[in-house]
Design a protein around this motif. Structure first.
Motif, PDB file in Angstrom:
ATOM      1  N   ARG A 162       2.602   8.463   5.748  1.00  0.00           N
ATOM      2  CA  ARG A 162       3.377   9.638   5.348  1.00  0.00           C
ATOM      3  C   ARG A 162       4.650   9.741   6.189  1.00  0.00           C
ATOM      4  N   HIS A 163       4.535   9.418   7.463  1.00  0.00           N
ATOM      5  CA  HIS A 163       5.701   9.432   8.351  1.00  0.00           C
ATOM      6  C   HIS A 163       6.701   8.351   7.952  1.00  0.00           C
ATOM      7  N   ARG A 164       6.193   7.188   7.563  1.00  0.00           N
ATOM      8  CA  ARG A 164       7.071   6.058   7.219  1.00  0.00           C
ATOM      9  C   ARG A 164       7.664   6.184   5.817  1.00  0.00           C
ATOM     10  N   SER A 165       7.111   7.046   4.995  1.00  0.00           N
ATOM     11  CA  SER A 165       7.515   7.105   3.594  1.00  0.00           C
ATOM     12  C   SER A 165       8.982   7.496   3.408  1.00  0.00           C
ATOM     13  N   VAL A 166       9.575   8.135   4.424  1.00  0.00           N
ATOM     14  CA  VAL A 166      10.999   8.478   4.338  1.00  0.00           C
ATOM     15  C   VAL A 166      11.833   7.208   4.227  1.00  0.00           C
ATOM     16  N   TYR A 167      11.375   6.157   4.912  1.00  0.00           N
ATOM     17  CA  TYR A 167      12.089   4.868   4.896  1.00  0.00           C
ATOM     18  C   TYR A 167      11.436   3.888   3.923  1.00  0.00           C
ATOM     19  N   ALA A 210       7.156  -8.525   4.176  1.00  0.00           N
ATOM     20  CA  ALA A 210       5.928  -9.128   4.701  1.00  0.00           C
ATOM     21  C   ALA A 210       5.148  -8.194   5.627  1.00  0.00           C
ATOM     22  N   GLU A 211       5.836  -7.598   6.601  1.00  0.00           N
ATOM     23  CA  GLU A 211       5.116  -6.760   7.563  1.00  0.00           C
ATOM     24  C   GLU A 211       4.530  -5.524   6.912  1.00  0.00           C
ATOM     25  N   SER A 212       5.224  -4.961   5.912  1.00  0.00           N
ATOM     26  CA  SER A 212       4.751  -3.722   5.286  1.00  0.00           C
ATOM     27  C   SER A 212       3.574  -3.953   4.351  1.00  0.00           C
ATOM     28  N   LEU A 213       3.107  -5.200   4.234  1.00  0.00           N
ATOM     29  CA  LEU A 213       1.869  -5.456   3.501  1.00  0.00           C
ATOM     30  C   LEU A 213       0.686  -4.802   4.201  1.00  0.00           C
ATOM     31  N   SER A 214       0.829  -4.624   5.528  1.00  0.00           N
ATOM     32  CA  SER A 214      -0.203  -3.968   6.325  1.00  0.00           C
ATOM     33  C   SER A 214       0.138  -2.497   6.495  1.00  0.00           C
ATOM     34  N   ILE A 215      -0.865  -1.643   6.502  1.00  0.00           N
ATOM     35  CA  ILE A 215      -0.630  -0.199   6.587  1.00  0.00           C
ATOM     36  C   ILE A 215      -0.078   0.206   7.948  1.00  0.00           C
ATOM     37  N   HIS A 216      -0.656  -0.319   9.027  1.00  0.00           N
ATOM     38  CA  HIS A 216      -0.325   0.163  10.362  1.00  0.00           C
ATOM     39  C   HIS A 216       0.458  -0.841  11.207  1.00  0.00           C
ATOM     40  N   PHE A 217       0.446  -2.102  10.856  1.00  0.00           N
ATOM     41  CA  PHE A 217       0.940  -3.137  11.758  1.00  0.00           C
ATOM     42  C   PHE A 217       2.437  -3.022  12.018  1.00  0.00           C
ATOM     43  N   PHE A 218       2.809  -3.277  13.281  1.00  0.00           N
ATOM     44  CA  PHE A 218       4.220  -3.301  13.666  1.00  0.00           C
ATOM     45  C   PHE A 218       4.387  -4.273  14.819  1.00  0.00           C
ATOM     46  N   PRO A 226       0.815  -1.232   0.000  1.00  0.00           N
ATOM     47  CA  PRO A 226       0.000   0.000   0.000  1.00  0.00           C
ATOM     48  C   PRO A 226       0.835   1.262   0.000  1.00  0.00           C
ATOM     49  N   TRP A 227       2.084   1.190   0.488  1.00  0.00           N
ATOM     50  CA  TRP A 227       2.909   2.393   0.554  1.00  0.00           C
ATOM     51  C   TRP A 227       3.399   2.858  -0.822  1.00  0.00           C
ATOM     52  N   THR A 228       3.102   2.083  -1.873  1.00  0.00           N
ATOM     53  CA  THR A 228       3.441   2.540  -3.223  1.00  0.00           C
ATOM     54  C   THR A 228       2.364   3.455  -3.802  1.00  0.00           C
ATOM     55  N   ASP A 229       1.210   3.528  -3.121  1.00  0.00           N
ATOM     56  CA  ASP A 229       0.105   4.383  -3.573  1.00  0.00           C
ATOM     57  C   ASP A 229       0.300   5.781  -2.980  1.00  0.00           C
ATOM     58  N   ARG A 230       0.713   6.728  -3.791  1.00  0.00           N
ATOM     59  CA  ARG A 230       1.040   8.070  -3.313  1.00  0.00           C
ATOM     60  C   ARG A 230      -0.150   8.762  -2.679  1.00  0.00           C
ATOM     61  N   SER A 231      -1.331   8.584  -3.252  1.00  0.00           N
ATOM     62  CA  SER A 231      -2.515   9.245  -2.703  1.00  0.00           C
ATOM     63  C   SER A 231      -2.868   8.680  -1.325  1.00  0.00           C
ATOM     64  N   LEU A 232      -2.689   7.376  -1.137  1.00  0.00           N
ATOM     65  CA  LEU A 232      -2.962   6.759   0.154  1.00  0.00           C
ATOM     66  C   LEU A 232      -1.936   7.198   1.190  1.00  0.00           C
ATOM     67  N   VAL A 233      -0.686   7.335   0.777  1.00  0.00           N
ATOM     68  CA  VAL A 233       0.368   7.804   1.682  1.00  0.00           C
ATOM     69  C   VAL A 233       0.080   9.222   2.144  1.00  0.00           C
ATOM     70  N   ASP A 234      -0.298  10.086   1.218  1.00  0.00           N
ATOM     71  CA  ASP A 234      -0.574  11.480   1.566  1.00  0.00           C
ATOM     72  C   ASP A 234      -1.775  11.612   2.491  1.00  0.00           C
ATOM     73  N   ALA A 235      -2.706  10.658   2.403  1.00  0.00           N
ATOM     74  CA  ALA A 235      -3.928  10.746   3.201  1.00  0.00           C
ATOM     75  C   ALA A 235      -3.816  10.063   4.558  1.00  0.00           C
ATOM     76  N   THR A 236      -2.690   9.373   4.807  1.00  0.00           N
ATOM     77  CA  THR A 236      -2.519   8.614   6.042  1.00  0.00           C
ATOM     78  C   THR A 236      -1.292   9.109   6.789  1.00  0.00           C
ATOM     79  N   ASP A 237      -1.479   9.591   8.004  1.00  0.00           N
ATOM     80  CA  ASP A 237      -0.365  10.150   8.777  1.00  0.00           C
ATOM     81  C   ASP A 237       0.749   9.139   8.995  1.00  0.00           C
ATOM     82  N   VAL A 238       0.384   7.925   9.370  1.00  0.00           N
ATOM     83  CA  VAL A 238       1.389   6.891   9.650  1.00  0.00           C
ATOM     84  C   VAL A 238       2.206   6.587   8.404  1.00  0.00           C
TER      85      VAL A 238
END
Length: 395
Positions: free
Chosen positions: A124-129, A195-203, A110-122
């Motif tokens: 957007r914060h993780r997008s640096v990495y 694997a873990e980054s398949l989920s938007i929020h999970f850690f 999901p982090w490859t979707d730019r619009s979803l990244v911009d709309a989600t605080d978590v």
């Protein structure tokens, strides 16, 4: 050790027939799956990721168990060394097979979707990495580290025959200590990326350890199955004894308990914390039909193998132990299915035919590479200082 014994141990196993069959089967099944990708490309890439995680898990687990053996010693490690080395030498192939995942990033993460990244605080914060460029760079770094470790372990092991065996063994021990640390760190980061980054929020702080345990379990299970089948032909038939399989069975029991401990610890920590960013990973897996997959894992990857491996008689029987190893390989694939696929089908169990064919095709191709590597060297490390002692173990 007599000249006759050495001559017998120098025999190489001819795996050409099995290798060709595996390669042809893998190529044909993958070709059919690629046709399916034109109708459902997302399902193809999910299935491809599932198969990739399974195969690279065996390869990495083989390398890790090699390093554990160099640090701990034991007859079990000497007789299984060449099989584990062959598994680790498939890592360059796995580096090449990672390329299709790069082309399927938008269908997986999901982090490859730019619009979803911009709309989600978590996000957007993780997008640096967590972005496509650094994802690929990190994958290259992981592969380079793993291939380098595997290359040195295999090269120095082979050098025991021509150089002073004890000196080379100490060099392998010196490499294995930092090598295991590098392995744990790189697998932790890779498992988060893949694997873990398949989920938007999970850690989860247990995520990497869970993958380390799973890879060790899969690699040892595969080594046991391989040795049991090889024990039907020379030179393994004359060299391998029930005591060797007994040792491997005890180690397998340890990995079964370790996997269960890490899996339960992750669930307990997350469930007791009850954090909104973590609980959603378990909700679809507990409160939909996915829970039956989880129950299957509990029974088949822990309860049943645990009870079976308590039997001394079973652990000393190569084929009986191989059946347990085969069961654990199957449930290892189901475990990865339980990790990957629910992220795309929250409502309940979803099984597409490509979820089966693509991992089987990749495993067949991996088996072909493994069998080719097995045939390149004698089945036992002839220069190892403790080879004779290991072969006489249990007499």
């Amino acid at each position: 050790m007599t000249e006759q014994t050495l001559s017998a141990l120098e025999q190489r196993v001819d795996t050409s027939l099995e290798r060709n069959r595996a390669l042809i089967a893998g190529a044909l099944i993958m070709l059919v799956s690629i046709v399916g990708a034109f109708f459902n490309v997302g399902e193809f890439f999910r299935s491809y990721l599932l198969g990739y995680l399974f195969c690279i898990g065996i390869a990495l687990g083989s390398m890790a168990i090699l390093m554990v053996q160099y640090l701990s010693g034991g007859a079990w490690g000497v007789v299984s060394r060449r099989v584990l080395e062959a598994g680790s030498r498939t890592l360059p192939l796995m580096a090449v097979l990672f390329v299709p995942i790069v082309f399927g990033l938008s269908h997986l993460y999901p982090w490859t979707d730019r619009s979803l990244v911009d709309a989600t605080d978590v996000m957007r914060h993780r997008s640096v990495y967590m972005n496509s460029t650094l994802f690929i760079v990190r994958a290259v770094v992981y592969s380079a580290i793993w291939i380098t470790l595997s290359f040195l372990l295999n090269r120095w092991s082979l050098a025991e025959k021509t150089q002073h065996g004890l000196r080379v063994s100490r060099r392998l021990e010196a490499l294995s200590a930092p090598g295991l640390i590098l392995y744990v760190f790189t697998v932790t980061f890779a498992s988060v990326d893949w694997a873990e980054s398949l989920s938007i929020h999970f850690f989860s702080t247990m995520w990497g350890f869970l993958f380390v345990a799973s890879q060790g379990l899969a690699a040892l299970s595969f080594a046991i199955v391989s040795l049991a089948l090889l024990s039907r032909r020379e030179p393994a038939r004359s060299a391998l004894r029930s005591s060797h399989f007994h040792d491997l069975g005890k180690l397998l029991l340890m990995f079964v308990m370790l996997w269960a401990y890490f899996a339960f610890s992750q669930m307990l920590i997350i469930w007791s914390g009850n954090l909104p960013g973590e609980i959603p990973w378990y909700v679809p897996r507990f409160f939909t039909s996915w829970r039956w997959v989880g129950i299957t894992l509990l029974v088949m990857q822990f309860t049943l193998p645990f009870l079976l491996l308590l039997s001394r008689r079973l652990k000393r029987s190569p084929m009986s132990l191989a059946w347990v190893g085969g069961l654990l390989l199957l449930t290892g694939a189901i475990d990865l299915y339980w990790i990957v696929i629910p992220e795309f089908h929250y409502g309940g169990v979803h099984l597409n035919w490509m979820n089966i064919t693509v991992p089987i095709a990749m495993f067949c191709i991996w088996i072909a590479a493994f069998l080719w590597e097995v045939s390149k060297r004698p089945l036992f490390p002839l220069g190892a200082p403790n080879l004779e002692e290991a072969l006489q173990h249990g007499e």
